[in-house]
Write an enzyme that holds these catalytic residues in place. Structure first.
Site, PDB file in Angstrom:
ATOM      1  N   GLU A  69     -31.362 -20.715  -0.025  1.00 56.61           N
ATOM      2  CA  GLU A  69     -30.997 -21.144   1.325  1.00 56.61           C
ATOM      3  C   GLU A  69     -30.688 -22.630   1.204  1.00 56.61           C
ATOM      4  O   GLU A  69     -31.586 -23.463   1.091  1.00 56.61           O
ATOM      5  CB  GLU A  69     -32.142 -20.875   2.300  1.00 56.61           C
ATOM      6  CG  GLU A  69     -31.810 -21.188   3.742  1.00 56.61           C
ATOM      7  CD  GLU A  69     -32.341 -22.528   4.179  1.00 56.61           C
ATOM      8  OE1 GLU A  69     -31.514 -23.471   4.294  1.00 56.61           O
ATOM      9  OE2 GLU A  69     -33.550 -22.663   4.383  1.00 56.61           O
ATOM     10  N   CYS A  92     -31.244 -28.336   7.656  1.00 53.47           N
ATOM     11  CA  CYS A  92     -30.190 -27.590   6.972  1.00 53.47           C
ATOM     12  C   CYS A  92     -29.287 -26.871   7.959  1.00 53.47           C
ATOM     13  O   CYS A  92     -28.198 -26.427   7.599  1.00 53.47           O
ATOM     14  CB  CYS A  92     -30.782 -26.595   5.979  1.00 53.47           C
ATOM     15  SG  CYS A  92     -31.965 -25.448   6.723  1.00 53.47           S
TER      16      CYS A  92
END
Length: 702
Positions: free
Chosen positions: A260, A299
């Site tokens: 991720e 993120c």
């Protein structure tokens, strides 16, 4: 003011013991630059840690999904009681309390969410039957079904610095529910906060020993020792993910690797939006929130703000006003809205990236004189003012689509058509999340379908959902967190799919009776048990999978059809119009399908009060063959599976759900209808139930 009087020495928890090192890397707080912790992984036996986890995992795998889920719920409540201790350490990372809420209570909430999902959606077993039974032979004696079982390794979880609590717990929760122990390696910059939470988890005694291990410091040769049954999950930069993914040992042993990675997430303002529409300010506030939340160190943050060319000036001015309200300084102060980046080194990296972005974009907000600092140290702290750039030619530029300033930075990208907006969003080469702000449904549809192939999640925001929206940058336990391409190609959370990710899928082929014994769910065609006691006279504890009742017969008459039509108002021609029915697909009048279900219930129900309290639902209904006047039907009812229900405070007595497989056949033993019905059935109180309150019979406390 953020204070820290004692140097922390966070320890690794490996093979059931805490490992503290006196010397190591010194960390400083992000606000004043004062020493806060010393960390090191020197002396940690990584091979031994993995071997210990694999062995200890046997105890975890012996627990059922529901037992693990109850432990996870208890742990979540335990940690929530200690959250203020985590908030205090959170301030040292440069994050405000609001930022910490997402990390701390958001992480703990993920434990509770997974506990609830597991108890609601998974069986109280150690394995998960998946999909339907496949019939592999004409006679029905050879069938198959897929099963999911826990992997017999360790889930190695390498986390980023920006979410030291949520980043750990969002990986731990699905792995634990799946029955897989975790070895957590947090990023060094904020590892002291992760360690504090892990210390409480270990001290709680709520998880089996070996279910959680912790490495503080560098990962050393950890990845050299992972094996086929292990898994690796990484959160961090796309560049680091690309390197780890091709680690020789990971490739040699085909170790599942989930990445991720940070991504250049985009938010698109629709062409139909005008400055006076609600969506305009929704967009401005969303972009501003994503720039300043966690000082832009997310993120999922908006890096590229894609706006219609005609609205660039208006959006810029509105953003300038919105960001002008943001106060910068010591996050411990109530009047501070944005804290510092995690470290001076991180701040300098963002500044360096800004210089590179400046070659193809110009600063329109920020980048000049620094704003007043409300506490903190400009020189020793890691402060950076919110900055917005404008790229005038985004379709030909590369830097805004390649370089991520992992801080309070976003770039405005103007567009003239929806096709151009879609192209710009796709130029990020894969994102965790994108958002579309518009009230025009056709526009939303075109943008969502255009973005879908390169995004893991898409938020459509408008005046209708704004009050309940969790925002562009908020991953949720029930939804996918991951994305293709640059975003890493991985998948986390996503509800129960996150649990399945930690399990091995196997196809089991057998005869129906054997398959039923293995899966503990009745398989049509398998052996059944008939008893003189009606199955509805048995309690949840007494009824067994395979218990069955074959009812008496009933011949369907014209009066049945006419009366049912009159009762329900269903006068569809196939049931009541002789001529129309003769010309229809059946060639004759047929009974209502729901009459068959009702008649079947009349044949198998035991009417007297008893353990069965209520019909809980009906699933998988299929009408196979028509039933006409003069046809004779009967029903076989078989216990398919049992689902224990947790006792809630307002429940009068403990119950469980029994799922029954029902097959209605005609005089030729042909199947005419099949379905599953759920009944709520009384069960005995067990060790998992809270003690009964003295105030009333069967009462229970939370």
């Amino acid at each position: 003011m953020t204070t820290q009087t004692q140097i922390l020495r966070p320890a690794s928890y490996i093979s059931g013991q805490w490992h503290v090192n006196v010397d190591g890397q010194t960390l400083v707080d992000a606000v004043y630059g004062r020493p806060v912790a010393v960390i090191s992984s020197e002396g940690v036996d990584f091979a031994g840690a993995l071997a210990y986890g694999r062995k200890a995992g046997a105890a975890l795998r012996k627990m059922t999904f529901h037992t693990r889920a109850r432990a996870l719920k208890a742990l979540g409540l335990y940690l929530m009681e200690r959250k203020e201790e985590y908030y205090a350490l959170n301030l040292l990372t440069g994050a405000t309390r609001r930022d910490g809420w997402v990390d701390i209570e958001g992480g703990i909430g993920t434990l509770l969410s997974y506990s609830s999902m597991a108890r609601r959606e998974l069986p109280d077993e150690r394995f998960l039957p998946e999909g339907k039974v496949e019939t592999l032979g004409r006679a029905g004696t050879f069938v198959a079904r897929h099963l999911l079982v826990p992997r017999e390794g360790v889930a190695v979880q390498i986390n980023a610095f920006n979410f030291p609590v949520w980043g750990m717990l969002e990986k731990l929760a699905p792995a634990f529910i799946a029955g897989m122990p975790s070895l957590v390696k947090p990023a060094p910059q904020t590892a002291y906060l992760t360690e504090r939470v892990v210390r409480d988890i270990i001290e709680s005694g709520l998880l089996p020993e070996g279910a959680l291990q912790l490495v503080i410091g560098e990962p050393g040769d950890l990845l050299d020792h992972v094996r086929e049954q292990d898994m690796v999950a990484f959160t961090g930069s796309a560049a680091t993910a690309a390197k780890l993914k091709v680690h020789p040992n990971i490739i040699a042993h085909s170790v599942p690797f989930n990445a991720e990675a940070d991504s250049l997430n985009a938010s698109v303002l629709g062409l139909t939006v005008t400055p006076d529409s609600p969506e305009f300010m929704l967009y401005v506030k969303e972009v501003a929130r994503e720039i300043t939340g966690k000082a832009g160190q997310k993120c999922t943050a908006i890096r590229r703000a894609i706006v219609p060319s005609g609205l660039v000036e208006a959006v810029t001015e509105a953003l300038r006003k919105e960001l002008g309200k943001v106060t910068l300084g010591d996050p411990a102060r109530d009047d501070v809205r944005m804290g510092a980046l995690v470290s001076v080194e991180q701040r300098d990296r963002v500044r360096q990236t800004l210089e590179e972005l400046g070659k193809e974009a110009r600063v329109v907000i920020g980048g000049g004189a620094e704003s007043e600092l409300l506490g903190g140290d400009r020189e020793k702290g890691a402060f950076l003012d919110p900055t917005v750039l404008l790229c005038d030619s985004p379709l030909t530029a590369t830097a805004p689509h390649e370089l991520e300033a992992f801080g309070p930075v976003a770039t405005l990208l103007p567009y003239d058509s929806l096709d151009d907006a879609i192209t710009l969003a796709r130029m990020g080469r894969g994102s965790l999340v994108g958002s579309v702000i518009t009230h025009d449904r056709a526009e939303a549809t075109e943008l969502v379908l255009g973005l879908a192939s390169t995004h893991g999640r898409i938020l459509v925001l408008n005046r209708d959902d704004a009050k309940e929206s969790t925002g562009h940058g908020s991953p949720l336990p029930a939804l996918l967190h991951g994305g293709p391409g640059r975003a890493g190609g991985g998948a986390e959370l996503g509800g129960i799919s996150g649990v399945k990710h930690h399990m091995n899928k196997v196809a089991v082929q057998a005869d129906p009776t054997t398959l039923a014994a293995i899966t503990r769910e009745f398989v049509p065609g398998g052996e059944v048990r008939e008893d003189v006691i009606h199955p509805f006279r048995k309690s949840f504890d007494e009824i067994q999978v395979g218990d069955s009742l074959l009812t008496h017969r009933r011949t369907v008459t014209e009066a049945d059809i006419v009366n049912f039509a009159g009762l329900t108002g269903d006068h569809f021609y196939a049931h009541v119009d002789e001529i129309g029915a003769r010309e229809g697909i059946f060639g004759k009048r047929v009974a209502h399908g729901y009459f068959l279900i009702s008649a079947a219930a009349g044949m198998f129900v035991s009417p007297a009060p008893g353990p069965v309290l209520a019909n809980y639902g009906l699933e998988n209904l299929r009408f196979v063959e028509p039933v006409g006047i003069g046809d004779t039907i009967r029903t076989r009812l078989t216990c398919k599976r049992k689902i224990r229900k947790d006792l809630r405070p307002d429940d009068k007595q403990p119950t469980g759900v029994v799922e029954w497989h029902s097959e209605i056949t005609n005089q030729n033993d042909e199947l005419v209808a099949t379905y599953d019905i759920l009944t709520l059935v009384v069960r005995a109180r067990d060790s998992f139930d809270p003690p009964a309150q003295s105030g009333g019979e069967g009462a229970a406390q939370a």
